[in-house]
Design a protein around this motif. Structure first.
Motif, short mmCIF file in Angstrom:
data_model
loop_
_atom_site.label_atom_id
_atom_site.label_comp_id
_atom_site.label_asym_id
_atom_site.label_seq_id
_atom_site.Cartn_x
_atom_site.Cartn_y
_atom_site.Cartn_z
N GLY A 49 0.83 -1.14 -0.04
CA GLY A 49 -0.11 -0.05 -0.20
C GLY A 49 0.88 1.30 0.17
O GLY A 49 1.85 1.33 0.61
N GLY A 50 0.48 1.95 -0.75
CA GLY A 50 1.38 3.73 -0.75
C GLY A 50 2.82 3.33 -1.33
O GLY A 50 2.90 2.43 -2.35
N THR A 51 3.54 3.94 -0.81
CA THR A 51 5.07 3.62 -0.90
C THR A 51 5.64 2.40 -0.50
O THR A 51 6.65 2.09 -0.59
N PRO B 114 1.19 1.72 8.45
CA PRO B 114 0.99 0.53 9.74
C PRO B 114 -0.28 0.06 9.78
O PRO B 114 -0.33 -1.04 10.02
N ARG B 115 -1.34 0.88 9.74
CA ARG B 115 -2.86 0.27 9.75
C ARG B 115 -2.88 -0.74 8.69
O ARG B 115 -3.50 -1.83 9.12
N MET B 116 -2.54 -0.42 7.53
CA MET B 116 -2.67 -1.49 6.38
C MET B 116 -2.13 -2.83 6.68
O MET B 116 -2.33 -4.02 6.56
N ILE B 117 -0.64 -2.81 7.20
CA ILE B 117 -0.19 -4.07 7.51
C ILE B 117 -0.81 -4.74 8.55
O ILE B 117 -0.90 -5.89 8.60
N THR B 118 -1.24 -4.12 9.68
CA THR B 118 -1.82 -4.57 10.77
C THR B 118 -3.03 -5.42 10.40
O THR B 118 -3.18 -6.63 10.60
N ALA B 119 -3.79 -4.71 9.39
CA ALA B 119 -5.19 -5.18 9.09
C ALA B 119 -4.83 -6.28 8.23
O ALA B 119 -5.51 -7.25 8.32
N THR B 120 -3.91 -6.19 7.03
CA THR B 120 -3.82 -7.55 6.41
C THR B 120 -3.01 -8.63 7.10
O THR B 120 -3.58 -9.85 6.69
N VAL C 248 6.10 -2.84 12.86
CA VAL C 248 4.96 -1.72 12.55
C VAL C 248 5.40 -0.82 13.82
O VAL C 248 4.35 -1.05 14.75
N ALA C 249 6.20 0.12 13.68
CA ALA C 249 6.66 0.99 14.75
C ALA C 249 5.66 1.99 15.17
O ALA C 249 5.35 2.54 16.15
#
Length: 428
Positions: free
Chosen positions: A298-300, A388-394, A413-414
């Motif tokens: 997601g994003g960069t 971070p939120r995308m990583i956590t949700a995925t 995910v700091a």
């Protein structure tokens, strides 16, 4: 960052409280031997991190939220050693946030001491680039002890205090060991910007060549320092697999005025210099050709995905790679030329764009939802990068659908908020 450099690494302090240079190097050479070099690293199997985690967690309601604890810590530290205040910027917000993240990481992973030791060793290796010799970590330890007592008041007890100190000492010893193991490599690399392209007003693609070979693997990141903001480092993924010419690429989104991202996007041009810390991260490919690959970006975070795909393209592949690229809107897909080229040249590649809002948005709404609904991923290796939120949700979506956590790779995910405390542990 300066707080963690100065206070989460052990050194030697003179009786007057001034920093003594480890190894006796006048002025503190960036490549100086750290205090503790030559000592054996801590043994994760000898540390009962699970017991300390249980104790610390039991008393967390009395010292959380961590805002007050960290405020007390700084107050105690500067009261005892006023000269240390000059090592920090006027605003302490960034340092407070990173110290809180460090506390949460240690507590949440303490039942896996080998993982903590590996993480802290990498942190110690990375901190060599900062070039300033650290004060004695006992300064930090004493301030933390006092802060814990102030924050908890009459609820504090010797048992959690001892657990906190064991956790801190284990982390610091691991950092020292990591720094000692990296003495053969430079603490940082000098690089020159060979190209600077604005893909949008708030997003730039930078290409950089270092004066010396920069070792890394596809999927890793490094921390960059701009001469416009000395001593300030921020992490950025390397958007290319290693190349014969050694050129690196970074995708930088400007997140606000005055920071490193602002300096890199609006204040940097071809010919300017940057500093790079050592490569970090474990979002790297394995050598198992039998596993199907899932990459979610997601994003960069696309920078990490692109490097992984370039590396996969070099290998004989008998498997399929699915790539989900998430963006808020069509205009946020900023590197479509590279993505199209990969699709054209890699018949094993399946790309699924996921647009969350704006014209052309998908029905799935979020990349995590789109991934979860697509197919059964339980036999895949997954690589996740982005906000971070995308990583956590995925990650939650994949593990909830029976993909083992050890086959979902992403960097720490700091900036994600810590999990809420169990109801039984909250006050009242």
């Amino acid at each position: 960052m300066r707080l963690r450099r100065q206070l989460l690494s052990p050194g030697r302090t003179s009786p007057l409280g001034h920093t003594a240079v480890p190894g006796g190097v006048p002025g503190g050479s960036p490549g100086g031997v750290p205090a503790g070099a030559g000592q054996p690293p801590p043994d994760p199997d000898a540390y009962d991190g699970a017991a300390d985690r249980e104790t610390i967690t039991r008393y967390l309601p009395f010292v959380t939220p961590f805002d007050a604890l960290i405020e007390h810590l700084y107050a105690a530290m500067f009261e005892r050693h006023p000269y240390l205040r000059g090592l920090f910027p006027d605003s302490m917000d960034f340092q407070r946030a990173h110290l809180e993240q460090a506390f949460w990481y240690l507590i949440e992973h303490l039942d896996r001491p080998r993982e903590v030791a590996d993480f802290c060793a990498r942190l110690g290796r990375d901190h060599r680039k900062l070039g300033v010799q650290p004060v004695h970590y006992e300064v930090f330890e004493q301030a933390l002890t006092e802060a814990l007592r102030r924050a908890a008041g009459p609820h504090w007890a010797p048992e959690p205090e001892r657990a906190w100190l064991r956790m801190l000492r284990f982390a610091v010893a691991s950092m020292v060991a990591g720094a000692a193991e990296a003495l053969a490599e430079p603490p940082y690399w000098n690089g020159t910007v060979t190209a600077h392209e604005l893909r949008r007003p708030d997003l730039a693609v930078l290409r950089v060549r270092t004066a010396e070979p920069f070792p890394y693997r596809a999927g890793q990141y490094t921390r960059l320092q701009s001469p416009l903001l000395p001593l300030t480092w921020r992490p950025y993924s390397i958007a290319r697999a290693p190349r014969p010419d050694g050129e690196l690429e970074f995708h930088v989104r400007r997140t606000g005025p005055g920071g490193v991202s602002d300096a890199l996007v609006t204040g940097t041009r071809a010919g300017d210099t940057l500093r790079l810390g050592p490569a970090q991260g474990t979002t790297t490919l394995d050598d198992d050709p039998a596993r199907e690959v899932l990459i979610v970006a997601g994003g960069t975070g696309w920078a990490t995905a692109r490097a992984l795909l370039e590396e996969l393209a070099k290998r004989p592949l008998g498997r399929t790679a699915h790539v989900f690229v998430g963006a808020r809107a069509l205009d946020d897909l900023y590197d479509t030329t590279a993505l199209s080229k990969l699709e054209d040249t890699c018949p094993w590649l399946r790309v699924v764009p996921v647009l969350g809002e704006g014209p052309g948005g998908t029905a799935d709404g979020s990349v995590a939802d789109a991934v979860a609904r697509h197919t059964d991923w339980s036999g895949h290796l997954a690589y996740v990068s982005g906000p971070p939120r995308m990583i956590t949700a995925t990650v939650r979506a994949l593990t909830a659908r029976h993909l083992p956590p050890d086959r979902v790779r992403h960097d720490p995910v700091a900036d994600a908020a810590p999990a809420p405390l169990p109801r039984a542990l909250t006050r009242g």
